[in-house]
Design a protein around this motif. Structure first.
Motif, PDB file in Angstrom:
ATOM      1  N   LEU A  24      38.423  20.483 -28.247  1.00  0.00           N
ATOM      2  CA  LEU A  24      39.189  19.459 -27.908  1.00  0.00           C
ATOM      3  C   LEU A  24      39.597  19.785 -26.173  1.00  0.00           C
ATOM      4  N   GLU A  46      46.953  19.985 -38.924  1.00  0.00           N
ATOM      5  CA  GLU A  46      47.613  19.348 -37.647  1.00  0.00           C
ATOM      6  C   GLU A  46      46.554  19.740 -36.582  1.00  0.00           C
ATOM      7  N   ARG A  49      43.900  17.225 -36.255  1.00  0.00           N
ATOM      8  CA  ARG A  49      43.951  15.931 -35.655  1.00  0.00           C
ATOM      9  C   ARG A  49      43.571  15.690 -34.266  1.00  0.00           C
ATOM     10  N   ILE A  62      54.049  16.853 -29.298  1.00  0.00           N
ATOM     11  CA  ILE A  62      54.525  17.929 -30.449  1.00  0.00           C
ATOM     12  C   ILE A  62      55.090  19.146 -29.716  1.00  0.00           C
ATOM     13  N   TRP A  65      55.750  22.383 -24.465  1.00  0.00           N
ATOM     14  CA  TRP A  65      56.181  23.658 -23.881  1.00  0.00           C
ATOM     15  C   TRP A  65      55.033  24.658 -24.140  1.00  0.00           C
TER      16      TRP A  65
HETATM   17  C1  HEM Z   1      53.289  24.314 -33.528  1.00  0.00           C
HETATM   18  C2  HEM Z   1      50.561  20.094 -34.151  1.00  0.00           C
HETATM   19  C3  HEM Z   1      47.426  21.884 -30.920  1.00  0.00           C
HETATM   20  C4  HEM Z   1      50.204  25.847 -30.447  1.00  0.00           C
HETATM   21  C5  HEM Z   1      52.650  23.135 -34.132  1.00  0.00           C
HETATM   22  C6  HEM Z   1      53.304  22.049 -34.902  1.00  0.00           C
HETATM   23  C7  HEM Z   1      52.691  21.063 -35.140  1.00  0.00           C
HETATM   24  C8  HEM Z   1      51.499  21.205 -34.294  1.00  0.00           C
HETATM   25  C9  HEM Z   1      52.975  19.910 -36.013  1.00  0.00           C
HETATM   26  C10 HEM Z   1      54.808  22.259 -35.690  1.00  0.00           C
HETATM   27  C11 HEM Z   1      54.750  23.298 -36.820  1.00  0.00           C
HETATM   28  C12 HEM Z   1      56.505  23.485 -37.182  1.00  0.00           C
HETATM   29  O1  HEM Z   1      57.302  23.110 -36.399  1.00  0.00           O
HETATM   30  O2  HEM Z   1      56.560  23.883 -38.521  1.00  0.00           O
HETATM   31  C13 HEM Z   1      49.722  20.355 -33.421  1.00  0.00           C
HETATM   32  C14 HEM Z   1      48.444  19.355 -33.287  1.00  0.00           C
HETATM   33  C15 HEM Z   1      47.849  19.714 -32.135  1.00  0.00           C
HETATM   34  C16 HEM Z   1      48.099  21.003 -31.913  1.00  0.00           C
HETATM   35  C17 HEM Z   1      48.669  17.887 -33.837  1.00  0.00           C
HETATM   36  C18 HEM Z   1      46.660  18.922 -31.447  1.00  0.00           C
HETATM   37  C19 HEM Z   1      46.353  18.660 -30.406  1.00  0.00           C
HETATM   38  C20 HEM Z   1      48.102  23.069 -30.608  1.00  0.00           C
HETATM   39  C21 HEM Z   1      47.254  23.828 -29.477  1.00  0.00           C
HETATM   40  C22 HEM Z   1      47.971  25.027 -29.454  1.00  0.00           C
HETATM   41  C23 HEM Z   1      49.056  24.891 -30.123  1.00  0.00           C
HETATM   42  C24 HEM Z   1      46.061  23.591 -28.744  1.00  0.00           C
HETATM   43  C25 HEM Z   1      47.862  26.235 -28.620  1.00  0.00           C
HETATM   44  C26 HEM Z   1      46.693  26.804 -28.621  1.00  0.00           C
HETATM   45  C27 HEM Z   1      51.143  25.737 -31.204  1.00  0.00           C
HETATM   46  C28 HEM Z   1      52.114  26.879 -31.330  1.00  0.00           C
HETATM   47  C29 HEM Z   1      53.033  26.202 -32.318  1.00  0.00           C
HETATM   48  C30 HEM Z   1      52.501  25.033 -32.782  1.00  0.00           C
HETATM   49  C31 HEM Z   1      52.170  28.049 -30.626  1.00  0.00           C
HETATM   50  C32 HEM Z   1      54.495  26.861 -32.692  1.00  0.00           C
HETATM   51  C33 HEM Z   1      55.339  26.331 -31.780  1.00  0.00           C
HETATM   52  C34 HEM Z   1      56.911  26.844 -31.849  1.00  0.00           C
HETATM   53  O3  HEM Z   1      57.101  27.281 -33.069  1.00  0.00           O
HETATM   54  O4  HEM Z   1      57.569  26.875 -30.849  1.00  0.00           O
HETATM   55  N1  HEM Z   1      51.749  22.359 -33.775  1.00  0.00           N
HETATM   56  N2  HEM Z   1      49.302  21.340 -32.492  1.00  0.00           N
HETATM   57  N3  HEM Z   1      48.922  23.514 -30.894  1.00  0.00           N
HETATM   58  N4  HEM Z   1      51.335  24.873 -32.180  1.00  0.00           N
HETATM   59 FE1  HEM Z   1      50.402  23.061 -32.427  1.00  0.00          FE
END
Ligand code: HEM
Length: 89
Positions: A24, A46, A49, A62, A65
């Motif tokens: 991606l 998730e 997607r 989403i 930060w």
């Molecule tokens: C959390 C979706 C990409 C890192 C989440 C959550 C969702 C989500 C829905 C929330 C989970 C919750 O609150 O229970 C997505 C989608 C992505 C994506 C649709 C498609 C681009 C990424 C990428 C990374 C990442 C590329 C980093 C390498 C994280 C982290 C959290 C998280 C660190 C925890 C954030 C927190 O608790 O503050 N993601 N994500 N995500 N995602 Fe993603």
């Protein structure tokens, strides 16, 4: 391919859209997130997607930060490029 040296078009990005081969792009940087999938706090489905595409908007909607550049350092592949905007965007 050597890490960090690829120029990737949207067309090529689109080929890598499954769990075992998941790329991606975020803000012009292309990552292979296959090995990150199972570590994603938001779950595999998730993150899936966003694969095979420019996931910048989805990512920012989403969690803008989240420090993806640090988390995905070892997954970095190269830059997203647009060779022919008529075809690739
Ligand atoms: C959390 C979706 C990409 C890192 C989440 C959550 C969702 C989500 C829905 C929330 C989970 C919750 O609150 O229970 C997505 C989608 C992505 C994506 C649709 C498609 C681009 C990424 C990428 C990374 C990442 C590329 C980093 C390498 C994280 C982290 C959290 C998280 C660190 C925890 C954030 C927190 O608790 O503050 N993601 N994500 N995500 N995602 Fe993603």
């Amino acid at each position: 391919a050597q890490a960090g040296q690829l120029s990737v078009t949207l067309r090529e990005l689109a080929q890598h859209n499954k769990p075992t081969d998941a790329w991606l792009a975020i803000r012009g940087k292309v990552y292979n997130v296959s090995h990150y999938l199972s570590f994603h706090p938001g779950g595999v489905d998730e993150l899936l997607r966003g694969v095979g595409k420019d996931a910048t908007t989805l990512f920012d909607e989403i969690h803008a930060w989240v420090n993806y550049e640090s988390l995905l350092q070892k997954c970095y592949i190269g830059r997203l490029v647009s060779i022919d905007p008529e075809i690739d965007t």
